[in-house]
Structure formats: C-alpha cells, structure tokens
Design a protein around this motif. Structure first.
Motif, PDB file in Angstrom:
ATOM      1  N   CYS A  23      38.016  13.425  -6.240  1.00 39.17           N
ATOM      2  CA  CYS A  23      38.256  12.911  -5.204  1.00 39.17           C
ATOM      3  C   CYS A  23      38.605  11.186  -5.298  1.00 39.17           C
ATOM      4  O   CYS A  23      37.835  10.430  -6.062  1.00 39.17           O
ATOM      5  CB  CYS A  23      37.187  12.922  -4.268  1.00 39.17           C
ATOM      6  N   CYS A  26      36.109   7.583  -2.398  1.00 36.88           N
ATOM      7  CA  CYS A  26      35.051   6.809  -2.248  1.00 36.88           C
ATOM      8  C   CYS A  26      34.387   6.840  -3.623  1.00 36.88           C
ATOM      9  O   CYS A  26      34.846   7.649  -4.471  1.00 36.88           O
ATOM     10  CB  CYS A  26      33.966   7.227  -1.340  1.00 36.88           C
ATOM     11  N   CYS A  30      33.842  12.560  -6.272  1.00 37.10           N
ATOM     12  CA  CYS A  30      33.422  14.099  -6.473  1.00 37.10           C
ATOM     13  C   CYS A  30      34.250  14.928  -6.893  1.00 37.10           C
ATOM     14  O   CYS A  30      35.654  14.618  -6.733  1.00 37.10           O
ATOM     15  CB  CYS A  30      33.054  14.448  -4.921  1.00 37.10           C
ATOM     16  N   CYS A  58      32.048  15.566   0.684  1.00 37.69           N
ATOM     17  CA  CYS A  58      31.890  15.403   2.056  1.00 37.69           C
ATOM     18  C   CYS A  58      33.202  15.755   2.663  1.00 37.69           C
ATOM     19  O   CYS A  58      34.452  16.025   2.420  1.00 37.69           O
ATOM     20  CB  CYS A  58      31.722  14.047   2.486  1.00 37.69           C
TER      21      CYS A  58
HETATM   22  S1  SF4 Z   1      31.970  11.597  -0.994  1.00 39.69           S
HETATM   23 FE1  SF4 Z   1      33.316  12.463   0.185  1.00 39.69          FE
HETATM   24  S2  SF4 Z   1      35.185  10.577   0.302  1.00 39.69           S
HETATM   25 FE2  SF4 Z   1      33.627  10.297  -1.396  1.00 39.69          FE
HETATM   26  S3  SF4 Z   1      34.290  11.066  -3.333  1.00 39.69           S
HETATM   27 FE3  SF4 Z   1      32.909  12.722  -2.439  1.00 39.69          FE
HETATM   28  S4  SF4 Z   1      34.405  13.937  -1.110  1.00 39.69           S
HETATM   29 FE4  SF4 Z   1      35.460  12.215  -1.401  1.00 39.69          FE
END
Ligand code: SF4
Ligand code: MGD
Ligand code: MGD
Ligand code: MO
Length: 731
Positions: A23, A26, A30, A58
């Motif tokens: 991802c 942020c 992840c 998330c």
């Molecule tokens: S917490 Fe959510 S937004 Fe942050 S890297 Fe993981 S999936 Fe992506």
C-alpha cells in the motif's frame, strides 16, 4: 535472508489474476493482494504472508482501486482556460508549452526563479521523488518546498544535531519494550508514523499483555489513549513536560551514567538545559501535575527496557525541534539508546540514508531563504515561506512552480495567503489526479499514474521498519487514460530544458553523451552493493531489483532491528551522540520567556486525524465517506458552556490569523482549554464528493510568519494555535 522466486501472479476462482503489492497510502506500508481482471483492479485484500503487516490492511488500502477508477480523476493533460475551467490537451501540446515558458522564464530571470514543491504521497514514489529532487538540484534553485516542513523537519534537525545526519533517527522497539511513552501520536488511527510496523494496535496491546506499560500524552482521549494510560496535556506544551521529566532524572540521579559515558558527549550541557525547567511552572504550562511528571520520569528510568516516540502532536507545535530533542534525550540518558526494547536503528533494503549522509547529501542551514533568511533543511525551504517568496519582488523571486502530490493550499500554513500567492505565478504546473483547491490554480494539470499503476519500492519507510524487509513491485495495472508516472512527467519537462533530473554528480555529463541514468538504476546500485545486496552475483541469494520484481510479496531481512550498532548508524565524526547543543539551550530560553495567554484567544487548537481520511485527499471515495462524516471541532462541556454553544451548533473559530465556521461536537474527550479540529477539509475544485463534504480548512487559522514557526527546522506551527470559539451569527 533468502530471495526465492515463487511462481508469478496466481489467479483466483473468478479468473482474476492476483498480484502482490504494498500500500502506498500511509507509513504502515501494508502488504496487499490486488485482484485484476482485464487490466483493472476489481478488489484488494491484505496479504497474509507479508512479514510486517501479516494479513492486516485498513479500509483505505482496500478501497484504493476506487480512486484509480474515480470519475473525477484527471486522466489527460489539462490546460486552464481564461474562465478557470480546464480543457483537455495532448501530452505534446502540454510539454511543449511548459518547456517554452520555462525556458523563457529561465532566460530572463535565471534558474533560481523556477521552483518545485511536493507533498506527502511522494514518500511512496521513489522515482518521482528522485526526479523532482534531481530537477531542483540541477536547477540549483532555493525554491524547493517539501511537505517535510509541515510534518517532520524537526526530526531532521534533531538527527543532524544528535546523530550527525538529518536522516539518522532511532525507532521505538515496541515488540520488545516494557514501557512505551507515546507523545502526540495516535497510532490506532494513523497506523504509526516514523516507525513502520503492521498491526500496530496488536503490537502496542502486546506490551500491556506481557506486563509492560504504554503511556499516551495527548490533549484528546484518543482511540489509542483509551486503551492505555492517558496523560492529557495542553497543546504546544510538550517541552515543559519533557524538560521537567529530564530535570527529575538528573535531580534524582536516575540516569544511566555508564551508557552516557559510552555513547555521548555534552551531558553536562544537557543537565544545565534541564535545570532551566521549573517543575511547578511546567505543571502550570502543560496541565500535567508535578506528581505525574515525577512519576513518569521514575517509571521511564525504572523500566528495564523503555522507548519514547512522538509524532505530529510533538512535531507541529511552535518548539518542535526542542520537543523531539528532549524526547530523544529522555531515551538516551536512561540508557535506552541502541538497546533491545529501547530505541533502535533500522535496517533498510537499500541504505540510501547512509550513502547520502556519507556523501554530504543531507544538510541543514547551508543556505537561507531569500525573503526571511530561514535556514534550509536537506536542500528544501519551509512551505511557510512559499507565499512570501512568490509575492516579494526582487532577484530570485519565485515565478514558475512545478508541483506534485501536494495539496498545499489545504495542508500548509496560512492557506488564504498561499492560495492568493499561487495566482501570481507566471507558470504553475501541477501533477495531481484531481482538480483540487491547489491544482485548480495551475496553468497546467498533468495526470499522474497512481501507486497501483507504477513500479514501487518503499523508499521512505524501508529504514524505519521494525521488522526489516524488502519489496520491489511492478505496476499492478497500466495507468488509466493518459496518466503517466510522475518520474516520466518530470523527466519530460526537464528534457525540454536540456536537463537530466537526477541528483547525481556526473549525471549531467553522462546525459550529454546520451547515457541517462534512471532512478531505479541508482537505487538498485545502492541495494546491490549494500549489506543485503547480491553484489552483482557474488552473493548468490542477495537482493537485486530484478530478483525482487520476480518475487511475489516481501522478503524478511531480519526478525527485528539490530542493536549494539550505534557506531555504524550515526554519522558524527567521533561516533558519539552530541547532547550538548547551544541551539537547544537557546530554544529553552525562548520557551521560558514565552508570553502568557492572550485573553482574546483563550483556547488552544489542535489537529485531529480520522481513520477514513488521509490528510487532504481521501474525501472523494464514496465508501470512505459513508455515514455522517464531517469536518468538526470538539470542545469540552465547560468550554462549550463558557462560549454559549451546544453540541452540533455551527461555531466560529477565530485565531489571530483567520476565521472559519464549523459544526461543534461537545465532548469530554478533549481537555479543558483546548479545541480539536479535523484537518484536511474545506475542499474546492473538481472532486465533487470532497467539495460536497463541506467543512472548513484548518490552516486558514495558522500562521506563516517565519518567526512563529519552529526556528531550528522551519517546521510549521499547527498545534497549540490560540483561538476563540463563539456561536456563529447568521449572516
Ligand atoms: S494502514 Fe491502511 S492506508 Fe496504511 S498502509 Fe495499511 S492499508 Fe494502507
Ligand atoms: N492543520 C494541520 N495541517 C497539516 C497537518 C496537521 O496535522 N494539521 N498534517 C501535515 C502533514 S503530517 C502532512 S504529511 C501534510 C499532507 O499534506 P500534503 O502534503 O498536501 O499531502 P496529501 O494531502 O496527502 O496529498 C496531496 C495530493 O497528492 C495527490 N496525489 C495522491 N497520489 C498521488 C500521486 O501518486 N502522484 C501525484 N502527483 N499526486 C498524488 C492527491 O490527490 C492530493 O491532492 O499535511 C500537513 N498539514
Ligand atoms: N487514517 C489516517 N492515517 C494517517 C494520516 C491520516 O490523515 N489519516 N496521515 C498520515 C500522516 S501524513 C502522518 S504524518 C501520520 C501522523 O501520525 P500521528 O502523529 O500518529 O497521527 P495524529 O492523529 O496526527 O496524532 C497526533 C496526536 O497528537 C495529538 N496532539 C495534538 N497536539 C498536540 C500537542 O501539542 N502535544 C501532544 N502531546 N499531543 C498533541 C493529537 O490529539 C493526536 O492524537 O499519520 C499518517 N496516517
Ligand atoms: Mo505527514
């Protein structure tokens, strides 16, 4: 560490191809699995095998394909017309026009009148970031603005002082600690910042489960504070609490002299600095009682293994470098630096930070801004200075600005002033997937590929992962429409000026003979020759870009960050931590001399982040905006009564620098004397749902005066803004 090639992308029962990626929203970074049908992502789920996130993602990460497919997304180069609307153009038309205008500005006013600016998403865009830095470096311009100056510049300044490099920064070793002091961070929502670990909630809850303690210092009883010991504090008062704790450690002889002697210089100056904090005044200024201050200091010293960590709440006050300095000092003098369960140093897949530090690529105060003489940090000037650099006449005035992944009208100080200044530019070119309140000012908006559509390696988070790992992924799908990689766009613009946008000595010369080194070659070279690299075949199972691209998912490099590595991880000449800092002593003097509260603005404003927002740019996704999600202020019942306002009323929030109207929530989750406000709202432009979400822009209320931002780092002042709240009078 082993890199083995697994079979390439697998397909699921629906015939969709499953591709592993990570991802790019942020810092948790992840691991994800995207399901692709006909070159379109149809769904995203967490990757159970990812060594850090271990099956967690998330709601934002798993919704990201909705952004890629957003009907409001800018998919073609767009030229702004006289009436403010945008019309589609071809890439050639756009790039030729931009090149022609940039060259004219350069001829008449010099390269120093051209600037670049980038925002947060560049942290997941290694090639775009390198290209933009390269462009600024080759132009030799001082007009280089980064969102680090509304976020983490204070970390950089402290890295420079204590550890000899702006990029050196120890991490809280949560997985092995007995005591974690969290100051101004809400990891249950943010998922952690300047520390990367998946499943951060579980990691923190585990500390408590194994008999340890987590303390959360925050003006709001946050999602994180609710799970642990909450110490409410007035915004912008952290130096008082942390300085007073440091004083207690010295006064009560609780410091670890053995480790201090081994690791540091300048402890006597630090002790003198701490002695300037009077405990009774610290309690008055911070709202944290003397008993609590003392107990926290004793608990920190008594814990066998303790770590401290602060983020936006500790980074966006008026004295944020001092705050971060005091935080690190607490960890260091209690003997917790470079210790398991204390503060540890990361183990990146490609140690660009070390290469940069050793080659002098990172620095502070090498030059000063034109208008107010604010010191540079890593070659960048503060966002707070952007507007005045555009509006103040004279040599070196900023005339053309190329920006990417930045919604600075909403995210930077003094929004109204900044927005007005942008209209005075001779040329503004913005790379953004949306027509935002920022990009709408541009002469050209150019459509970038999003992270699912480009090659990625975790350039920013790799050195802060608590479980060191490596991942390098190919684009999951081809970009929609005519969107292109940010790096490609910057390269094309630079070509029109005859420049290779690469911050590499010798790069320009090579380009002149037709050899154009690309960002991936640079990073790959550092990785292959580094600790985990394949040494071009000499280390059979080592890392290379090619091998990682062929690997599904991430590769674990170690179970945890190393310890007993201080001398390899810091860059001071004597390889010691320099605790004696005259600049910090001067900052303490400023704090001690700071004014009493102005009775016209009795409350202190601080920022709130929400799970389903990401800074300024996730408000156009239907599923993330479901329910009654609104920009809002929060005040406690006593302050609401004093202001004559009730739950859900529209209130006017006034600071010395601006005024906004927002709905208020009355709740005792915020400390008396404070106002929480969600930031990142108040949109305009072409992202219709985001605009419809309404609300107001927090940063209309914040100052850009260089004297009011953090002096040593130029970091913005957002938390602790003096405000008044009143019932909104109908017009
Ligand atoms: S917490 Fe959510 S937004 Fe942050 S890297 Fe993981 S999936 Fe992506
Ligand atoms: N009051 C207040 N203000 C704050 C903060 C606060 O706590 N309080 N937090 C600050 C912090 S920590 C930060 S990091 C900043 C964040 O603020 P910014 O640096 O402005 O970053 P974002 O809001 O995350 O996103 C900026 C833009 O990037 C675009 N974008 C997304 N992906 C891409 C891409 O791949 N390529 C390109 N070219 N564009 C892309 C989005 O559409 C969006 O318009 O805000 C700061 N501002
Ligand atoms: N869901 C979501 N996740 C995000 C983001 C997002 O917008 N949404 N943004 C990302 C970005 S760019 C960043 S930098 C990180 C930030 O990561 P964090 O800093 O962990 O996130 P925040 O929610 O801003 O947490 C800051 C906390 O500081 C408190 N605070 C405010 N002022 C003060 C103060 O003066 N002193 C103290 N002690 N506390 C104070 C606030 O109440 C808040 O709880 O989050 C990242 N992750
Ligand atoms: Mo940030």
């Amino acid at each position: 560490m082993n890199v083995t090639s697994e079979p390439p992308n697998t397909s699921n029962e629906l015939g969709a191809i499953e591709k592993k990626t990570f991802c790019g929203i942020c810092e948790a970074t992840c691991g994800l699995i995207a399901s692709v049908i006909n070159d379109r992502v149809v769904s995203i789920k967490p990757d159970p095998d990812h060594p850090s996130s271990r099956g967690f993602a998330c709601s934002k990460g798993v919704q990201f394909h909705e952004i890629a497919a957003d009907p409001d997304r800018v998919l073609y180069p767009m030229r702004r017309l006289a009436d403010g609307s945008f019309a589609r153009a071809s890439w050639d038309e756009a790039l030729d026009d931009i090149g022609r205008r940039l060259n004219a500005i350069r001829r008449e006013h010099g390269s120093g009148s051209i600037g670049v600016a980038y925002g947060n998403p560049v942290a997941w865009n290694y090639a775009g970031g390198i290209a933009t830095n390269g462009l600024a470096t080759v132009l030799g311009t001082k007009h280089h603005y980064s969102s680090a100056s509304v976020d983490i510049n204070n970390y950089f300044a402290v890295g420079d002082m204590l550890y000899g490099s702006t990029m050196a920064n120890p991490l809280p070793d949560y997985a092995s600690t007995d005591f974690a002091l969290l100051v101004g961070t809400n990891p249950l929502v943010s998922k952690g910042s300047l520390v990367t670990t998946g499943r951060i909630r579980d990691v923190l809850v585990d500390i408590k489960a194994r008999g340890g303690r987590v303390v959360v210092v925050d003006p709001r009883r946050t999602e994180t504070a609710r799970l642990f010991d909450h110490v409410p504090i007035l915004p912008n008062a952290d130096p008082w609490l942390l300085g007073a704790m440091l004083r207690v450690l010295f006064d009560d002889d609780l410091v670890d002299w053995k480790k201090i002697r081994e690791q540091t210089t300048g402890v006597e100056q630090l002790r003198q600095l701490a002695a300037k904090f009077d405990l009774d005044r610290a309690a008055r200024e911070s709202g944290v009682g003397v008993g609590t201050i003392t107990e926290l200091a004793h608990a920190l010293a008594a814990a066998p293994r303790a770590c401290v960590h602060g983020r936006c709440g500790a980074s966006l006050g008026q004295y944020s470098t001092l705050t971060k300095f005091l935080l690190d000092a607490l960890g260091i003098v209690t003997g917790n630096l470079d210790r398991r369960g204390g503060l540890v140093f990361g183990e990146p897949m490609a140690d660009l930070d070390a290469v940069g530090a050793k080659s002098g690529g990172f620095h502070r105060n090498h030059w000063r801004t034109r208008v107010h003489g604010v010191g540079e940090l890593n070659g960048t000037a503060p966002m707070a200075c952007l507007a005045e650099e555009i509006t103040t006449p004279g040599n070196g005035k900023l005339r053309a600005l190329i920006g990417l992944s930045s919604n600075l009208v909403t995210s930077s100080p003094a929004s109204t002033k900044t927005a007005d200044a942008l209209d005075q530019l001779d040329l503004m070119v913005w790379l953004d997937p949306y027509v935002t309140e920022t990009s709408k000012h541009a002469h050209w908006i150019l459509p970038p590929a999003l992270w699912l559509e480009r090659e990625q390696m975790p350039i920013f988070t790799q050195s802060q992962a608590l479980i060191p790992h490596a991942q390098w992924v190919a684009p999951v799908v081809t970009p929609r429409g005519e969107a292109r990689d940010d790096a490609w766009i910057i390269d094309q613009i630079a070509r029109r000026m005859g420049i290779l946008p690469l911050p590499l000595p010798g790069g320009q010369l090579l380009a002149k003979v037709g050899i154009r080194i690309k960002p991936h070659v640079m990073v790959d070279l550092v990785m292959r020759t580094g600790k985990h690299g394949d040494l071009f075949g000499l280390r059979r199972r080592g890392l290379s870009r090619k091998r990682l691209l062929a690997t599904q998912g991430a590769v674990k490099l170690a179970e945890q960050c190393p310890v007993d590595v201080l001398k390899d991880k810091i860059f001071t000449k004597d390889r010691r931590v320099h605790l004696g800092q005259a600049e910090m002593l001067a900052e303490v003097d400023r704090v001690v001399a700071s004014d009493a509260v102005d009775p016209r603005y009795p409350l202190r404003l601080f920022s709130i982040r929400e799970l389903r927002s990401h800074n300024t740019w996730m408000h156009n996704v239907p599923r993330l905006m479901a329910g009654d999600r609104r920009c809002h202020a929060v005040v406690c019942p006593a302050d609401a009564t004093a202001a004559g306002v009730h739950d859900r009323d529209l209130v006017t929030v006034t600071s010395p620098w601006g005024q906004i109207d927002v709905p208020v929530v009355v709740s005792d989750e915020v400390m008396a004397g404070t106002v929480g406000l969600t930031h990142g709202f108040g949109h305009s432009g072409g992202w219709r749902r985001a605009v419809a979400a309404g609300g107001a822009n927090y940063n209309v209320l914040t100052p850009s005066d260089p004297d009011l931002i953090d002096h040593p780092s130029g970091n913005a002042f957002f938390n602790g803004i003096p405000v008044a709240v009143t019932a909104t009078v109908a017009p």
